[in-house]
Scaffold this motif. Structure first.
Motif, PDB file in Angstrom:
ATOM      1  N   VAL A 245       0.847  -1.187   0.000  1.00 49.75           N
ATOM      2  CA  VAL A 245       0.000   0.000   0.000  1.00 49.75           C
ATOM      3  C   VAL A 245       0.887   1.243   0.000  1.00 49.75           C
ATOM      4  CG1 VAL A 245      -1.908   1.189   1.147  1.00 49.75           C
ATOM      5  CG2 VAL A 245      -1.719  -1.299   1.295  1.00 49.75           C
ATOM      6  N   VAL A 246       0.543   2.208  -0.822  1.00 51.70           N
ATOM      7  CA  VAL A 246       1.351   3.418  -0.967  1.00 51.70           C
ATOM      8  C   VAL A 246       0.457   4.654  -0.946  1.00 51.70           C
ATOM      9  CG1 VAL A 246       3.212   2.308  -2.271  1.00 51.70           C
ATOM     10  CG2 VAL A 246       1.244   3.260  -3.489  1.00 51.70           C
ATOM     11  N   ALA A 247       1.090   5.791  -0.753  1.00 56.54           N
ATOM     12  CA  ALA A 247       0.436   7.090  -0.904  1.00 56.54           C
ATOM     13  C   ALA A 247       1.092   7.792  -2.090  1.00 56.54           C
ATOM     14  CB  ALA A 247       0.577   7.923   0.361  1.00 56.54           C
ATOM     15  N   VAL A 248       0.291   8.221  -3.039  1.00 56.34           N
ATOM     16  CA  VAL A 248       0.793   8.857  -4.252  1.00 56.34           C
ATOM     17  C   VAL A 248       0.466  10.341  -4.203  1.00 56.34           C
ATOM     18  CG1 VAL A 248       0.705   8.921  -6.763  1.00 56.34           C
ATOM     19  CG2 VAL A 248       0.491   6.736  -5.568  1.00 56.34           C
ATOM     20  N   LYS A 249       1.507  11.158  -4.142  1.00 57.22           N
ATOM     21  CA  LYS A 249       1.331  12.613  -4.094  1.00 57.22           C
ATOM     22  C   LYS A 249       1.564  13.186  -5.480  1.00 57.22           C
ATOM     23  CE  LYS A 249       2.918  14.824  -0.538  1.00 57.22           C
ATOM     24  NZ  LYS A 249       1.683  15.402   0.058  1.00 57.22           N
ATOM     25  N   SER A 250       0.555  13.826  -6.036  1.00 58.00           N
ATOM     26  CA  SER A 250       0.698  14.461  -7.344  1.00 58.00           C
ATOM     27  C   SER A 250       1.068  15.928  -7.157  1.00 58.00           C
ATOM     28  CB  SER A 250      -0.609  14.356  -8.137  1.00 58.00           C
ATOM     29  OG  SER A 250      -1.615  15.167  -7.559  1.00 58.00           O
TER      30      SER A 250
END
Length: 677
Positions: free
Chosen positions: A435-440
């Protein structure tokens, strides 16, 4: 006017607003609404009175001629079917219906969308076979049908798709052999056939696709000799859980025996029956009837002969006007897929030339819409890893745009964790299950000098510490105008969620946990300030309870470390306003206008006060109490007196010295860590 010239002009007229009227497209869209969303739960904005190109239809984007060019409805909860009526949208170039609950078969009429370049129907409950007619969609570049319940064999006609870059059919119920004709799609970069029930050998023609980077055939029942040419793909060739495969030069494959030898002109299994006819050959087998010279070969039917005659006749007619026809059609192709925008109001101050140089506009569309997607890998550093940004580092941290989109369910709203002035953060699941957090980050919020931006990226890759949120990788796309930072996902939210909670709540932190969190934050900041581990000394600049995340062991992990290295000054300034309002901004910033390590120390002192008091806002009386050593009325009452007074006094003293008005009187973080023990 002759037929040869008339043919391309006829194609051109299909997307001409003078020929195709808007009300016809509205009718098609309303039929689609009835089929896709039969209970009118999600597409209520689609009405017969609405105008598709004025933003009235959610997820619909138009081209410069005012014709529907993109439909983006991924992750909307749609539970209907894909209707045949969609064939009426002749100018459609992108169809994004993935991550829904659509059922039924893929309509064969979809093949009439000859301008379609991106077709995303993945992650639904679609059944039936893959229509062979899709092979007629000559503009198709991305075909995503994975994670459905599709059955039958893979149509050999898919090999006719000469522009196809991505073919994803994994996790279905497909049977039969892998068509050798897929090797005719010479632009294929990614071919995923994993987790199906395919049998037979891996065709040699696949190994010879020049652009191929990834071939995934895991979890099938394939057999026979693996073409040695596939070794060039290295880790891009995935073949696990096919126990009957063999080959030389592949670490987990056994060597082939004589029994594994295959006839290269036919797939496995090939078992002639008593009549001599091949038995069990799937529809997708690599058998060309034109090359069959045996007595039992089927003769072409009259209908087939008629079709060939018509095609030949058309070709003869077209050749005569080839020059004029090609000119008209290529002009049309150059002007195709320029998306008109209702969210970007036309500015009369722009000259005509400036307007024409805007390649892509977006209207009422999701972040997925990306006409440049088929270019595949597109990081800013690709091919130009200068400014000390080594190729080794860039490769190990670089993500494919498709991986990022797929992980976040194509930036579905259900995965949105939060928004800021310069981008948004999404929860995602990578293919390996992590599980990851993707920051745009919007390109407009990034440093304008690419060299400086790349230097900032390199710094981020060096920030590895147990009390920092770990960077897994990044993906920068010029085409999308965004950069994505992929971080470890920290499951228990931010520290701010444990402040100002109700008495008796399960979010009331115990004393030992509070002390551990304070110590962990200190260690993380001290690591940033040091120049150890071959990294420069870094000032965080924006420490707050929101930036302290709590993992499953209740260990603090400081987020957004080094992010200011990527951001333009105005983006940094906008982020500071929230910090100043919450009291984290050191008082000297208003006079000197810059950050130092002592600015971070000040913010850390504020966080100690917050953790001890259990409150988001710290006040002057609170600090005065801490300085005087009076803990009553200062330590969180929800602890009900269950805390260590000596420890609390020491922490209050450290908080007080860290928030001293004079930067020179504040300790270094290294000293703080030593004091905390």
């Amino acid at each position: 006017m002759g037929l040869p010239l008339l043919l391309p002009l006829l194609l051109l007229s299909l997307c001409d607003p003078k020929i195709v009227h808007g009300n016809a497209e509205v009718k098609v869209l309303m039929e689609m609404k009835s089929a896709l969303d039969p209970d009118n739960e999600f597409l209520s904005s689609w009405t017969s009175e609405g105008k598709p190109c004025n933003g009235d239809f959610e997820g619909v984007a138009c081209n410069e001629h005012g014709k529907v060019a993109n439909i983006s409805l991924q992750g909307k909860g749609l539970s209907g079917r894909v209707p045949p009526a969609i064939a009426g949208l002749k100018c459609l170039s992108g169809l994004y219906l993935h991550y829904n609950s659509l059922t039924g078969e893929i309509p064969r009429e979809i093949a009439n969308l000859t301008e379609l370049s991106d077709l995303y129907l993945n992650v639904n409950n679609l059944s039936g076979s893959i229509p062979a007619e899709i092979g007629n969609m000559g503009s198709l570049q991305v075909l995503q049908l994975c994670y459905n319940q599709l059955s039958g064999s893979i149509p050999t006609q898919l090999g006719l798709l000469k522009k196809l870059n991505v073919l994803a059919l994994q996790s279905n119920r497909l049977t039969g052999a892998i068509p050798a004709t897929l090797g005719d799609s010479t632009q294929l970069m990614r071919l995923d056939l994993s987790f199906n029930k395919l049998f037979g050998s891996i065709p040699m023609k696949l190994a010879n696709i020049p652009q191929l980077q990834i071939l995934d055939v895991q979890n099938n029942t394939l057999s026979g000799n693996v073409p040695p040419e596939l070794k060039r793909l290295d880790a891009g060739f995935k073949y696990g859980n096919n126990s009957d495969l063999c080959g030389v030069g592949f670490s987990s494959l056994r060597a082939c025996s004589s029994a594994d030898s295959l006839n290269p002109h036919r797939p496995e299994p090939y078992r002639p029956d008593a009549t001599g006819l091949p038995k069990g050959i799937p529809q997708s087998a690599n058998i060309n009837p034109l090359e069959c010279h045996e007595p039992h070969c089927p003769k072409p039917s009259n209908s087939s002969s008629s079709t060939i005659a018509v095609v030949v006749g058309v070709i003869i007619l077209v050749v005569g006007g080839a020059v004029s026809g090609i000119f008209a059609f290529s002009w049309y192709r150059r002007r195709k897929q320029k998306i008109g925008s209702a969210t970007e109001v036309s500015d009369s101050r722009l000259s005509t030339d400036q307007q024409q140089t805007k390649d892509v506009y977006r209207k009422s569309a999701s972040p997925l819409i990306s006409l440049e997607y088929s270019n595949g890998w597109d990081p800013l550093s690709d091919g130009r890893c200068g400014v000390g940004f080594s190729q080794e580092v860039s490769q190990s941290f670089r993500f494919n745009l498709e991986e990022v989109e797929s992980a976040t369910q194509y930036f579905s709203d259900v995965n949105l964790l939060g928004k800021s002035n310069f981008g948004a953060t999404y929860k995602g699941i990578l293919r390996d299950g992590s599980v990851v957090a993707v920051k745009s980050i919007n390109k407009t919020s990034c440093k304008s000098e690419e060299a400086e931006f790349l230097k900032g990226l390199k710094v981020l890759t060096l920030l590895m510490h147990e009390n920092l949120v770990g960077l897994r990788g990044f993906c920068c796309s010029r085409g999308r105008g965004e950069c994505f930072l992929v971080y470890d996902f920290v499951m228990n939210g931010s520290l701010s969620q444990y402040l100002d909670v109700k008495d008796g709540s399960d979010k009331v932190l115990g004393w030992a946990t509070r002390v551990s969190i304070i110590k962990g934050i200190a260690k993380g900041i001290a690591f940033l300030h040091s120049n150890k581990a071959n990294k420069p000394s870094i000032v965080h600049q924006n420490i707050s309870a929101e930036k302290v995340l709590i993992d499953h062991h209740f260990k603090p992990r400081l987020s957004d470390s080094g992010l200011h290295k990527l951001l333009a000054d105005d983006a940094i300034f906008s982020a500071l306003k929230a910090s100043a309002a919450m009291g984290y901004l050191a008082p000297e910033y208003t006079t000197v206008g810059r950050f130092t390590d002592k600015s971070d120390v000040y913010a850390f002192g504020v966080i100690i006060f917050q953790v001890l008091s259990g409150k988001r806002r710290t006040t002057l009386p609170m600090r005065l109490l801490a300085e005087s050593g009076k803990l009553e009325g200062f330590i969180d009452e929800k602890l009900r007196g269950e805390f260590s007074e000596p420890e609390a006094s020491k922490l209050a003293w450290i908080a007080s010295t860290c928030t001293n008005e004079s930067p020179s009187q504040r300790p270094t973080m290294e000293t703080v860590v030593h004091e905390l023990g």
